[in-house]
Design a protein around this motif. Structure first.
Motif, short mmCIF file in Angstrom:
data_model
loop_
_atom_site.label_atom_id
_atom_site.label_comp_id
_atom_site.label_asym_id
_atom_site.label_seq_id
_atom_site.Cartn_x
_atom_site.Cartn_y
_atom_site.Cartn_z
N ASN A 10 -29.83 32.38 -12.34
CA ASN A 10 -30.57 33.86 -12.74
C ASN A 10 -28.40 34.37 -12.91
O ASN A 10 -28.28 35.08 -13.72
CB ASN A 10 -30.48 34.52 -12.22
N ASP A 11 -27.75 33.80 -13.35
CA ASP A 11 -26.33 34.10 -14.06
C ASP A 11 -26.55 33.58 -15.14
O ASP A 11 -27.59 32.99 -15.92
CB ASP A 11 -25.01 32.71 -13.70
N GLU A 62 -43.98 22.15 -25.25
CA GLU A 62 -42.26 21.70 -25.18
C GLU A 62 -41.56 22.68 -24.40
O GLU A 62 -42.05 23.83 -23.24
CB GLU A 62 -42.03 22.98 -26.48
N ILE A 63 -40.63 21.71 -23.80
CA ILE A 63 -40.13 22.73 -22.34
C ILE A 63 -38.56 22.88 -22.58
O ILE A 63 -38.34 22.07 -23.33
CB ILE A 63 -40.19 21.84 -20.88
N GLU A 64 -37.86 23.09 -21.71
CA GLU A 64 -36.18 23.32 -21.82
C GLU A 64 -35.98 21.92 -20.47
O GLU A 64 -36.14 21.75 -19.32
CB GLU A 64 -35.75 24.39 -20.51
N ALA A 65 -34.87 20.94 -21.50
CA ALA A 65 -34.37 20.02 -21.04
C ALA A 65 -32.94 20.70 -20.27
O ALA A 65 -32.82 21.52 -20.78
CB ALA A 65 -33.57 18.45 -22.00
N PRO A 66 -32.64 20.11 -18.49
CA PRO A 66 -31.30 20.58 -17.98
C PRO A 66 -30.28 19.62 -19.25
O PRO A 66 -30.55 18.93 -20.46
CB PRO A 66 -31.41 19.53 -17.31
N LEU A 67 -28.93 20.23 -19.22
CA LEU A 67 -27.94 20.34 -19.76
C LEU A 67 -27.03 19.75 -18.46
O LEU A 67 -26.99 20.20 -17.19
CB LEU A 67 -27.45 21.29 -20.17
N HIS A 68 -25.62 19.37 -19.03
CA HIS A 68 -24.40 19.11 -17.67
C HIS A 68 -24.02 20.60 -17.86
O HIS A 68 -23.77 21.54 -18.70
CB HIS A 68 -23.82 17.77 -18.61
N ILE A 69 -22.93 20.43 -16.64
CA ILE A 69 -23.37 21.75 -16.08
C ILE A 69 -21.55 22.16 -16.67
O ILE A 69 -21.42 23.45 -16.31
CB ILE A 69 -23.25 21.72 -14.73
N SER A 70 -21.32 20.57 -17.10
CA SER A 70 -19.75 21.35 -17.92
C SER A 70 -19.37 21.84 -19.12
O SER A 70 -19.13 22.35 -20.17
CB SER A 70 -19.05 20.11 -17.31
N ASN A 71 -20.91 21.55 -19.93
CA ASN A 71 -21.31 22.36 -21.71
C ASN A 71 -21.82 23.69 -21.57
O ASN A 71 -21.61 24.19 -22.63
CB ASN A 71 -22.50 21.65 -21.70
N VAL A 72 -21.98 24.42 -20.33
CA VAL A 72 -21.78 25.97 -20.40
C VAL A 72 -21.25 26.69 -19.42
O VAL A 72 -20.06 26.27 -18.96
CB VAL A 72 -23.18 26.33 -19.62
N GLY A 73 -21.10 28.19 -19.71
CA GLY A 73 -19.80 29.19 -19.29
C GLY A 73 -20.29 29.93 -19.05
O GLY A 73 -20.93 30.20 -19.84
N ILE A 74 -19.86 30.56 -17.68
CA ILE A 74 -20.33 31.61 -17.04
C ILE A 74 -20.12 33.02 -18.32
O ILE A 74 -18.28 32.96 -18.16
CB ILE A 74 -20.49 32.14 -15.85
#
Length: 105
Positions: A10-11, A62-74
């Protein structure tokens, strides 16, 4: 296994690199073992699904695929930008805070 990541479910996050760079969404799921997160409305891929029963249709979904955690910023609510996260203790609680403005996340 303890969750060592700063990103939680939920972030509000922004994608920093890749084909969806600049898109924002909320974290739907965190996958700690693979160091990945699933963000709503980001990294949409097409997947062929087989019909499991007579009522359920198969086909391409169509589905949401996972992203690497380093590729997102809060994203900080006060700043409105992706920020680095710090930790501070208030009593016996561990709180996350924005490194830019000091706002609690």
């Amino acid at each position: 296994m303890q969750n060592k990541f700063r990103v939680k479910k939920n972030d509000s996050v922004e994608v920093l690199v890749g084909k969806d760079k600049g898109k924002r969404g909320t974290v739907v799921r965190v996958i700690p073992k693979k160091e990945r997160v699933v963000v709503s409305g980001v990294n949409i891929v097409k997947k062929a699904m087989r019909a499991r029963s007579q009522q359920e249709q198969g086909g391409i979904i169509e589905i949401e695929a996972p992203l690497h955690i380093s590729n997102v910023g809060i994203v900080c609510k006060k700043c409105g930008h992706p920020v680095r996260v710090g930790y501070k203790f208030e009593g016996d609680k561990k709180l996350r805070f924005c490194r830019k403005c000091g706002e609690t996340l």
